[in-house]
Design a protein around this motif. Structure first.
Motif, mmCIF file in Angstrom:
data_model
loop_
_atom_site.group_PDB
_atom_site.id
_atom_site.type_symbol
_atom_site.label_atom_id
_atom_site.label_comp_id
_atom_site.label_asym_id
_atom_site.label_seq_id
_atom_site.Cartn_x
_atom_site.Cartn_y
_atom_site.Cartn_z
ATOM 1 N N PRO A 148 33.080 39.924 31.290
ATOM 2 C CA PRO A 148 34.317 39.132 31.349
ATOM 3 C C PRO A 148 34.458 38.283 32.618
ATOM 4 N N MET A 149 34.043 38.839 33.756
ATOM 5 C CA MET A 149 34.139 38.073 34.999
ATOM 6 C C MET A 149 33.284 36.819 34.946
ATOM 7 N N VAL A 150 32.074 37.004 34.410
ATOM 8 C CA VAL A 150 31.131 35.886 34.334
ATOM 9 C C VAL A 150 31.638 34.849 33.340
ATOM 10 N N VAL A 151 32.193 35.343 32.218
ATOM 11 C CA VAL A 151 32.729 34.433 31.203
ATOM 12 C C VAL A 151 33.786 33.531 31.838
ATOM 13 N N LYS A 152 34.640 34.137 32.649
ATOM 14 C CA LYS A 152 35.714 33.382 33.287
ATOM 15 C C LYS A 152 35.130 32.267 34.156
ATOM 16 N N GLU A 153 34.088 32.639 34.909
ATOM 17 C CA GLU A 153 33.446 31.678 35.803
ATOM 18 C C GLU A 153 32.822 30.518 35.010
ATOM 19 N N ILE A 154 32.145 30.892 33.911
ATOM 20 C CA ILE A 154 31.496 29.858 33.092
ATOM 21 C C ILE A 154 32.549 28.885 32.542
ATOM 22 N N PHE A 155 33.648 29.441 32.035
ATOM 23 C CA PHE A 155 34.678 28.572 31.467
ATOM 24 C C PHE A 155 35.307 27.674 32.535
ATOM 25 N N GLN A 156 35.472 28.212 33.748
ATOM 26 C CA GLN A 156 35.999 27.384 34.839
ATOM 27 C C GLN A 156 35.063 26.219 35.129
ATOM 28 N N THR A 157 33.757 26.531 35.118
ATOM 29 C CA THR A 157 32.775 25.483 35.398
ATOM 30 C C THR A 157 32.798 24.417 34.303
ATOM 31 N N ILE A 158 32.948 24.860 33.054
ATOM 32 C CA ILE A 158 33.000 23.898 31.955
ATOM 33 C C ILE A 158 34.169 22.938 32.163
ATOM 34 N N ARG A 159 35.287 23.485 32.613
ATOM 35 C CA ARG A 159 36.452 22.625 32.869
ATOM 36 C C ARG A 159 36.152 21.626 33.991
ATOM 37 N N ARG A 160 35.438 22.105 35.010
ATOM 38 C CA ARG A 160 35.063 21.216 36.123
ATOM 39 C C ARG A 160 34.149 20.092 35.655
#
Lengths: 215, 287
Positions: A148-160
């Motif tokens: 879950p932590m990594v998923v959050k990071e990936i989604f944040q990056t996608i937004r960036r």
């Protein structure tokens, strides 16, 4: 099925296993050929072009299961992302952009890609996609099998990445996250679109809440 | 002394096997196709060299450039016209195709050049120097050195250049290669062409000490298959090492058992290795 994406958007396609999400992305990328209908980019037909020509036009897919090159280094994987001629010319700039987005990849630049953790491999796959200079980046299940932590990071990056001007087409089973961050969404069931609308609006939809979120 | 002599000739033979096997393993690694025409293509390379020598007196070592380029062109042509349509076909269809190509080439050679073995004698190589009681056959040494040098060049090409990396990318993950926009048709043609060029040069290299006839390829290619499997299918470095091992084993065995039985040794190693390491001596399991 009819689906459109405007420049600068994040569009999600959600649906259960086997609904046809991956096939949809493969059809756009030219890996499977549609038996009917058309795929167009700014009015140009893509569905008769070979796959490498589609990538050259900036339509880039980050495949499910990452599909990185396991016996090459992280850096070589990224460099191979810059295969289209116009991307090759910008290789150094693109590389520093990816290093900037994923500092962990820079640390692991000389490591063989097959030795990376699942999350790092997903970052590498996205980074490799960015190296091709996409105007439309299609992500197939980027959260699959990740903590879950990594998923959050990936989604944040996608937004960036989207904020930097890249249009995103996201295919996900994680309905909550993906619709939550999307401008618009489509719901796919048995190969057809059954619902379409704004991302947050779909999240409020009763069918979605019962069928996909179990609320 | 006998053993030393055997070790030397085994090593030298191993060099040739490596060049033949490297071409085969490259084609398999990239295209997942087993090229049964590899031996007959080697035979073609030998005839290119033979005829250049007989008709125009071209030095066999100069003729390597010709046999390599001709076979590269033949390879690209075969790939484009015959192999690429069956790339997605079931394995037995591909197998029949490459076997068929091999039969056509062999019978064409038989029709054009008859079954007589033909030899080339290079005047400046006719005398084999003796060093410490061991006979050193110069053409074999040259063949060994050139084979290893070419294998090394190919290795560096695959490892360091953009094009070489694209070829390796295709062999490591086909879908990944499509994803980054690699032009598959180009890579397939190139890999098949390079694989055939390797065997073309290998053919040219053995002409000064090995008689040419339409079926000569079989001798080398069976060994090359064993080498490729031992080294791990598609594994480049593995093929090189396995080639040297097979060359040595075969040659040393011939000291102790009748030479006609030397292949028994090769197949015994083959079966034993596969029993315990089905992925080959140096093969990594690929996902």
């Amino acid at each position: 099925m009819s689906l459109s994406i405007e420049e600068g958007e994040i569009v999600s396609v959600v649906g259960a296993n086997g609904a046809g999400k991956t096939t949809l992305l493969k059809a756009i990328a030219g890996l499977v050929r549609p038996t009917g209908g058309a795929v167009e980019l700014r009015g140009e037909r893509l569905d008769r072009l070979p796959t490498h020509r589609i990538v050259e036009r900036g339509v880039v897919r980050v495949p499910e299961g990452r599909r990185i090159f396991p016996e090459m280094t992280v850096r070589e994987n990224l460099e191979l992302g810059a295969t289209p001629p116009q991307a090759r010319r910008k290789r150094p700039e693109s590389l520093s952009r990816v290093w900037d987005l994923f500092p962990i990849l820079r640390e692991r630049a000389r490591q063989l890609a097959g030795t990376l953790s699942g999350g790092e491999q997903q970052m590498l796959a996205i980074g490799r996609g960015l190296m091709s200079l996409p105007t439309l980046l299609m992500l197939d299940e980027p959260s699959l099998g990740l903590a879950p932590m990594v998923v959050k990071e990936i989604f944040q990056t996608i937004r960036r990445i989207n904020a930097d001007g890249v249009t995103i087409l996201l295919v996900e089973q994680d309905v909550m996250h993906s619709l939550g961050m999307s401008h618009r969404g489509y719901v796919l069931e048995n190969g057809s679109i059954v619902l379409a609308g704004g991302g947050p609006e779909l999240l409020a939809n009763q069918h979605i809440r019962t069928a996909y979120l179990g609320i | 002394m006998l053993i030393l002599q055997a070790l030397l000739s085994g090593l030298l033979n191993g060099g040739i096997y490596s060049l033949v096997a490297v071409g085969l393993t490259l084609i398999f690694g990239v295209m997942r196709i087993i090229n049964f025409a590899h031996g007959s293509l080697m035979m073609l390379g030998m005839y290119v060299s033979y005829w250049l020598f007989v008709l125009w007196g071209v030095d066999p070592y100069l003729a390597l450039i010709a046999s390599g380029s001709v076979l590269f062109a033949v390879g690209v042509l075969i790939e484009a016209v015959l192999v690429s349509p069956v790339l997605e076909a079931p394995e037995h269809d591909q197998l029949l195709l490459t076997l068929g190509i091999s039969l056509v080439i062999e019978n064409l050679a038989l029709f054009l050049w008859k079954a007589d073995p033909r030899t080339v004698t290079v005047p400046y190589l006719a005398v084999a120097p003796m060093v410490g009681g061991i006979m050193i056959s110069s053409p074999r040494v040259i063949a060994f050195v050139v084979s290893l040098a070419l294998t090394a060049v190919l290795y560096v090409f695959l490892k360091r250049t953009d094009l070489g990396k694209a070829i390796r990318a295709v062999s490591q993950d086909r879908e990944g290669a499509l994803t980054v926009g690699i032009n598959m048709r180009r890579i397939y043609a190139l890999a098949f062409g390079i694989g055939c060029a390797c065997v073309g040069v290998a053919g040219g290299l053995v002409v000064p000490f090995y008689a040419v006839d339409p079926y000569v390829g079989g001798v080398f290619v069976i060994t090359a298959f064993v080498v490729v499997v031992l080294g791990g299918m598609g594994n480049f470095g593995g093929a090189l090492l396995a080639a040297l091992i097979v060359g040595l084993a075969e040659s040393v065995a011939a000291v102790f058992i009748p030479a006609a039985m030397k292949q028994v040794v090769m197949y015994t190693i083959f079966v034993v290795v596969l029993l315990f390491r089905p992925q080959g001596l140096f093969g990594a399991r690929r996902a």
